[in-house]
Design a protein around this motif. Structure first.
Motif, PDB file in Angstrom:
ATOM      1  N   VAL A 183       0.827  -1.214   0.000  1.00 42.46           N
ATOM      2  CA  VAL A 183       0.000   0.000   0.000  1.00 42.46           C
ATOM      3  C   VAL A 183       0.863   1.267   0.000  1.00 42.46           C
ATOM      4  O   VAL A 183       0.613   2.188  -0.794  1.00 42.46           O
ATOM      5  CB  VAL A 183      -0.990  -0.010   1.182  1.00 42.46           C
ATOM      6  CG1 VAL A 183      -1.708   1.341   1.296  1.00 42.46           C
ATOM      7  CG2 VAL A 183      -2.005  -1.125   1.001  1.00 42.46           C
ATOM      8  N   PRO A 184       1.894   1.390   0.856  1.00 41.70           N
ATOM      9  CA  PRO A 184       2.757   2.574   0.763  1.00 41.70           C
ATOM     10  C   PRO A 184       3.403   2.739  -0.613  1.00 41.70           C
ATOM     11  O   PRO A 184       3.590   3.868  -1.087  1.00 41.70           O
ATOM     12  CB  PRO A 184       3.821   2.318   1.836  1.00 41.70           C
ATOM     13  CG  PRO A 184       3.131   1.455   2.842  1.00 41.70           C
ATOM     14  CD  PRO A 184       2.238   0.558   2.030  1.00 41.70           C
ATOM     15  N   GLY A 185       3.742   1.624  -1.277  1.00 40.11           N
ATOM     16  CA  GLY A 185       4.313   1.722  -2.614  1.00 40.11           C
ATOM     17  C   GLY A 185       3.316   2.277  -3.613  1.00 40.11           C
ATOM     18  O   GLY A 185       3.669   3.113  -4.461  1.00 40.11           O
ATOM     19  N   ILE A 186       2.068   1.837  -3.536  1.00 42.02           N
ATOM     20  CA  ILE A 186       1.026   2.370  -4.419  1.00 42.02           C
ATOM     21  C   ILE A 186       0.785   3.843  -4.135  1.00 42.02           C
ATOM     22  O   ILE A 186       0.612   4.659  -5.053  1.00 42.02           O
ATOM     23  CB  ILE A 186      -0.284   1.565  -4.251  1.00 42.02           C
ATOM     24  CG1 ILE A 186      -0.072   0.104  -4.688  1.00 42.02           C
ATOM     25  CG2 ILE A 186      -1.409   2.202  -5.053  1.00 42.02           C
ATOM     26  CD1 ILE A 186       0.342  -0.062  -6.123  1.00 42.02           C
ATOM     27  N   ILE A 187       0.786   4.209  -2.848  1.00 45.38           N
ATOM     28  CA  ILE A 187       0.614   5.621  -2.479  1.00 45.38           C
ATOM     29  C   ILE A 187       1.748   6.457  -3.068  1.00 45.38           C
ATOM     30  O   ILE A 187       1.532   7.584  -3.546  1.00 45.38           O
ATOM     31  CB  ILE A 187       0.560   5.774  -0.946  1.00 45.38           C
ATOM     32  CG1 ILE A 187      -0.717   5.141  -0.402  1.00 45.38           C
ATOM     33  CG2 ILE A 187       0.643   7.246  -0.540  1.00 45.38           C
ATOM     34  CD1 ILE A 187      -0.788   5.118   1.117  1.00 45.38           C
ATOM     35  N   ALA A 188       2.965   5.912  -3.057  1.00 47.60           N
ATOM     36  CA  ALA A 188       4.110   6.635  -3.629  1.00 47.60           C
ATOM     37  C   ALA A 188       3.890   6.897  -5.111  1.00 47.60           C
ATOM     38  O   ALA A 188       4.129   8.006  -5.607  1.00 47.60           O
ATOM     39  CB  ALA A 188       5.390   5.834  -3.404  1.00 47.60           C
ATOM     40  N   ALA A 189       3.442   5.884  -5.841  1.00 45.08           N
ATOM     41  CA  ALA A 189       3.203   6.052  -7.279  1.00 45.08           C
ATOM     42  C   ALA A 189       2.116   7.099  -7.533  1.00 45.08           C
ATOM     43  O   ALA A 189       2.265   7.964  -8.411  1.00 45.08           O
ATOM     44  CB  ALA A 189       2.818   4.709  -7.905  1.00 45.08           C
ATOM     45  N   ILE A 190       1.033   7.043  -6.762  1.00 47.32           N
ATOM     46  CA  ILE A 190      -0.050   8.009  -6.931  1.00 47.32           C
ATOM     47  C   ILE A 190       0.436   9.425  -6.618  1.00 47.32           C
ATOM     48  O   ILE A 190       0.081  10.395  -7.301  1.00 47.32           O
ATOM     49  CB  ILE A 190      -1.249   7.626  -6.041  1.00 47.32           C
ATOM     50  CG1 ILE A 190      -1.860   6.309  -6.530  1.00 47.32           C
ATOM     51  CG2 ILE A 190      -2.298   8.730  -6.035  1.00 47.32           C
ATOM     52  CD1 ILE A 190      -2.943   5.751  -5.624  1.00 47.32           C
ATOM     53  N   SER A 191       1.258   9.562  -5.574  1.00 45.25           N
ATOM     54  CA  SER A 191       1.769  10.894  -5.216  1.00 45.25           C
ATOM     55  C   SER A 191       2.619  11.472  -6.347  1.00 45.25           C
ATOM     56  O   SER A 191       2.587  12.677  -6.591  1.00 45.25           O
ATOM     57  CB  SER A 191       2.582  10.819  -3.923  1.00 45.25           C
ATOM     58  OG  SER A 191       3.807  10.132  -4.110  1.00 45.25           O
ATOM     59  N   TYR A 192       3.352  10.622  -7.066  1.00 37.17           N
ATOM     60  CA  TYR A 192       4.137  11.105  -8.206  1.00 37.17           C
ATOM     61  C   TYR A 192       3.221  11.537  -9.349  1.00 37.17           C
ATOM     62  O   TYR A 192       3.517  12.506 -10.063  1.00 37.17           O
ATOM     63  CB  TYR A 192       5.106  10.027  -8.680  1.00 37.17           C
ATOM     64  CG  TYR A 192       6.225   9.730  -7.704  1.00 37.17           C
ATOM     65  CD1 TYR A 192       6.586  10.634  -6.712  1.00 37.17           C
ATOM     66  CD2 TYR A 192       6.919   8.523  -7.759  1.00 37.17           C
ATOM     67  CE1 TYR A 192       7.601  10.358  -5.822  1.00 37.17           C
ATOM     68  CE2 TYR A 192       7.947   8.240  -6.870  1.00 37.17           C
ATOM     69  CZ  TYR A 192       8.279   9.159  -5.903  1.00 37.17           C
ATOM     70  OH  TYR A 192       9.296   8.880  -5.011  1.00 37.17           O
ATOM     71  N   PHE A 193       2.108  10.829  -9.544  1.00 37.89           N
ATOM     72  CA  PHE A 193       1.124  11.266 -10.536  1.00 37.89           C
ATOM     73  C   PHE A 193       0.632  12.677 -10.208  1.00 37.89           C
ATOM     74  O   PHE A 193       0.526  13.535 -11.096  1.00 37.89           O
ATOM     75  CB  PHE A 193      -0.082  10.315 -10.555  1.00 37.89           C
ATOM     76  CG  PHE A 193       0.168   8.988 -11.216  1.00 37.89           C
ATOM     77  CD1 PHE A 193       1.299   8.763 -11.975  1.00 37.89           C
ATOM     78  CD2 PHE A 193      -0.742   7.957 -11.089  1.00 37.89           C
ATOM     79  CE1 PHE A 193       1.539   7.544 -12.587  1.00 37.89           C
ATOM     80  CE2 PHE A 193      -0.528   6.725 -11.691  1.00 37.89           C
ATOM     81  CZ  PHE A 193       0.616   6.514 -12.440  1.00 37.89           C
ATOM     82  N   VAL A 194       0.330  12.884  -8.934  1.00 41.98           N
ATOM     83  CA  VAL A 194      -0.179  14.189  -8.509  1.00 41.98           C
ATOM     84  C   VAL A 194       0.871  15.269  -8.723  1.00 41.98           C
ATOM     85  O   VAL A 194       0.567  16.381  -9.204  1.00 41.98           O
ATOM     86  CB  VAL A 194      -0.619  14.132  -7.028  1.00 41.98           C
ATOM     87  CG1 VAL A 194      -0.996  15.517  -6.529  1.00 41.98           C
ATOM     88  CG2 VAL A 194      -1.780  13.156  -6.854  1.00 41.98           C
ATOM     89  N   ILE A 196       3.280  15.351 -10.941  1.00 42.24           N
ATOM     90  CA  ILE A 196       3.393  15.641 -12.375  1.00 42.24           C
ATOM     91  C   ILE A 196       2.210  16.482 -12.847  1.00 42.24           C
ATOM     92  O   ILE A 196       2.380  17.452 -13.602  1.00 42.24           O
ATOM     93  CB  ILE A 196       3.482  14.329 -13.167  1.00 42.24           C
ATOM     94  CG1 ILE A 196       4.792  13.610 -12.846  1.00 42.24           C
ATOM     95  CG2 ILE A 196       3.389  14.599 -14.662  1.00 42.24           C
ATOM     96  CD1 ILE A 196       4.858  12.182 -13.358  1.00 42.24           C
ATOM     97  N   ALA A 197       1.006  16.125 -12.398  1.00 37.60           N
ATOM     98  CA  ALA A 197      -0.190  16.865 -12.807  1.00 37.60           C
ATOM     99  C   ALA A 197      -0.110  18.327 -12.381  1.00 37.60           C
ATOM    100  O   ALA A 197      -0.438  19.237 -13.160  1.00 37.60           O
ATOM    101  CB  ALA A 197      -1.442  16.202 -12.216  1.00 37.60           C
ATOM    102  N   ILE A 198       0.332  18.578 -11.155  1.00 40.50           N
ATOM    103  CA  ILE A 198       0.462  19.956 -10.674  1.00 40.50           C
ATOM    104  C   ILE A 198       1.583  20.682 -11.413  1.00 40.50           C
ATOM    105  O   ILE A 198       1.438  21.850 -11.825  1.00 40.50           O
ATOM    106  CB  ILE A 198       0.722  19.964  -9.151  1.00 40.50           C
ATOM    107  CG1 ILE A 198      -0.494  19.401  -8.406  1.00 40.50           C
ATOM    108  CG2 ILE A 198       1.049  21.368  -8.661  1.00 40.50           C
ATOM    109  CD1 ILE A 198      -0.266  19.230  -6.914  1.00 40.50           C
TER     110      ILE A 198
END
Length: 436
Positions: A183-194, A196-198
């Protein structure tokens, strides 16, 4: 000079040797041997220890999982899986603003699920994604920073070689650590998406857009990544379902990745031998680091520095959370000059007894797993932290046309997201432990 002073002086000497480009395993071994001699003032205990520790280190059955995971990563890189992962992610995300960079992060996460190495993930995905990022007009700093940060997912998402080493040092269950890291690994990937989007909304000129891929092309792209999904299920799912032990699962994963690479035409006699050679070299390096750390930590035990340090911390009356924050900060600093594996084998025998003696309000097993995930993530932050983050240098070496200062500027938002994630995981341990 007292034994405590000798122990304290060993750290600046060790760091100096690292800066002089002495291999980390050799540096720790030299400091351990010389330091032990200075403490006990004779060679007999050292020679006796070397005779036994070399054998004990290399016959440890738990370490047999490491060459198998490394071989699996070698086969995956040669089997075209990194390209298929990127193509599938780009088919769904590439048409969005910043979508090609997001696809690179998603591909890093997928490749990390069958690789287990941060540096290998960064280097492999850079070969695939950098040309596409350039072709779609991405700023050099954003492109290189995205791949450096995405590479850290290589050991955050299980299976992870570094987590295996931590499990051995802290005497914890490998399968539970893999589950806790998911779960922390998935959260890390999602945070990188965010991030990049910003980033691309604040700086629209920094990223282009790929054309939208029709559904008739998306479905084949998704189907093409079935080998990755199958290998991940066999390795990680096989462990959790009780089909395999971790070592057996690693062997099954390596065999599966090898068959896929052979079927895709990426594995012939010459490349097979190259995979074995690279795996042997990396395994030898890791085992030598473990050996050096074992000798160095034995010297520290002779000097009584860890025991005195633990007593001193306890006497200061620091709260458990204050001690934890200090340790995590030290990991970020160490990460600028050392790889995550070296940090783990060097520091866990020192820091782990200190924090386990404190009350964090959870069971010893849950605490050890939570602490391991925090250490893993903070160590990886160090690998993308200027001025000496190792992932930054790997990516910069593969994209020489991008000035290193642009990469440094580009990595700042990703590091900020990492720090925020660490704060959240520290404040809410349940994120790491609710699955175990």
């Amino acid at each position: 000079m007292t034994s405590i002073e000798i122990g304290l002086w060993s750290f600046p000497v060790l760091i100096l040797l690292i800066f002089l480009r002495v291999p980390i395993g050799a540096a720790m071994l030299a400091c351990g041997v010389v330091g032990t001699y200075l403490v006990v003032d004779r060679w007999t205990p050292i020679l006796s220890q070397l005779k036994s520790v070399i054998w004990a280190t290399n016959v440890n059955y738990s370490l047999s999982i490491i060459p198998l995971f490394l071989l699996m990563g070698q086969f995956a890189a040669r089997g075209g899986m990194s390209q298929s992962l990127f193509n599938a992610a780009a088919a769904f995300l590439g048409h969005r603003k910043g979508g090609v960079a997001m696809a690179a992060v998603g591909a890093c996460a997928g490749f990390g699920s069958i690789c287990g190495s941060s540096l290998a993930t960064a280097a492999t995905m850079a070969q695939v994604a950098l040309p596409e990022l350039r072709r779609h007009g991405y700023a050099g700093g954003l492109a290189t920073a995205t791949l450096a940060a995405g590479g850290t997912l290589g050991i955050l998402i299980p299976p992870s070689v570094v987590l295996v080493i931590y499990a051995i040092l802290a005497e914890q269950n490998i399968a539970k650590l893999f589950l806790a890291a998911f779960v922390p690994g998935i959260i890390a990937a999602i945070s990188y998406f965010v991030v990049i989007a910003i980033y691309v909304r604040l700086k629209p000129e920094s990223a282009g857009q790929a054309p939208r891929v029709p559904w008739r092309e998306r479905i084949p792209a998704i189907i093409a990544v079935w080998p990755v999904a199958l290998i991940f299920f066999l390795v990680v799912g096989g462990i959790y379902l009780g089909w395999f032990t971790p070592t057996q699962a690693a062997a099954v994963g390596a065999a599966g990745a090898g068959l896929v690479a052979w079927k895709n035409g990426g594995l012939d006699r010459r490349s097979l031998l190259a995979c074995f050679k690279e795996t042997a070299v990396s395994t030898g390096m890791i085992f030598f680091i473990v050996l050096g750390a074992t000798v160095f930590n034995s010297f520290l035990a002779f000097s009584r520095l860890p025991q005195v340090g633990a007593e001193w911390v306890t006497a200061q009356g620091f709260s458990p959370m204050t001690v934890l924050i200090i340790i995590l900060t030290l990991y970020i600093i160490f990460g600028c000059i050392m790889d995550s594996l070296s940090m783990i084998v060097l520091t866990i025998p020192i820091f782990f007894p200190i924090v386990t003696a404190m009350d964090f309000g959870m069971s010893p097993e849950h605490f050890a797993i939570w602490f391991g995930i925090l250490v893993l993530m903070v160590a990886e932050i160090g690998m993308i932290t200027p001025p000496v983050g190792l992932n930054l240098f790997i990516i910069s070496a593969m994209s020489r046309e991008v000035p290193i200062r642009d990469t440094y500027r580009g990595i700042v938002p990703f590091v900020s997201a990492d720090l925020l994630r660490i704060i959240i995981l520290t404040a809410f341990p349940i994120i790491s432990t609710f699955l175990i």
